[in-house]
Motif scaffolding. Structure first.
Motif: not given
Length: 184
Positions: A159-174
């Protein structure tokens, strides 16, 4: 029946009724009433079991983009319809290979027994939701983690890794998705 037999049976009947009612209450507590998905409590044990036993497991986190704007613009009933549609889309995407959950608010999770196409999920989640004759635009940021990328198959780490990746996705544009990076 005689009186002693009835008297002896009453406590057992009472406990049976009590157990049945309690069982139904616990089942409802593990399901989100709006979406029908598992809640965090109902999902966690199953997700841990899948991660522990399935080497091809995938953990996905989804956060709806600008969900507050949907509620503020179209109202909470429309927001509820968007949440229900998201739940249906997650269920359709993972099918019998996974277990989706609503973790709270506009955040969802899925654990699957095999790696599924996350790009297809992202595309599904970006489709407008029809509500009362109006197409409501929806976006989602998706992060995911393959069990194979974890040193130990821990749900907390996934979950921590997926959460970090999700916020990276937000950083690359919604309206984007991103994998967890390989642990070193």
């Amino acid at each position: 029946m005689d009186l002693p037999a009835i008297t002896a049976a009453l406590p057992a009947l009472g406990w049976a009724v009590h157990s049945s009612v309690l069982g139904r209450r616990l089942a409802r507590a593990r399901r989100d009433p709006l979406t029908g998905l598992h809640t965090r409590a109902g999902w966690t044990t199953r997700a841990e079991r899948i991660l522990a036993t399935c080497p091809t497991a995938l953990v996905v986190l989804v956060d709806l983009d600008k969900f507050k704007t949907i509620n503020d613009t179209w109202g909470h009933a429309t927001g509820d319809a968007v949440l229900a549609a998201t739940a249906a889309r997650l269920s359709a995407w993972c099918g019998r290979a996974g277990i989706p959950a609503r973790l709270g608010g506009d955040e969802f999770a899925v654990v699957t027994t095999r790696a599924l196409d996350v790009s297809a999920l992202t595309t599904m989640l970006q489709q407008p939701v029809p509500v009362a004759g109006t197409l409501v635009p929806v976006g989602a940021s998706v992060g995911f983690c393959h069990r194979a990328r974890l040193p130990l198959p821990s749900l907390t780490d996934a979950l921590s890794a997926a959460d970090t990746a999700m916020y990276r996705a937000k950083g690359h544009g919604r309206r984007n998705h991103h994998p967890a990076e390989r642990n070193r």
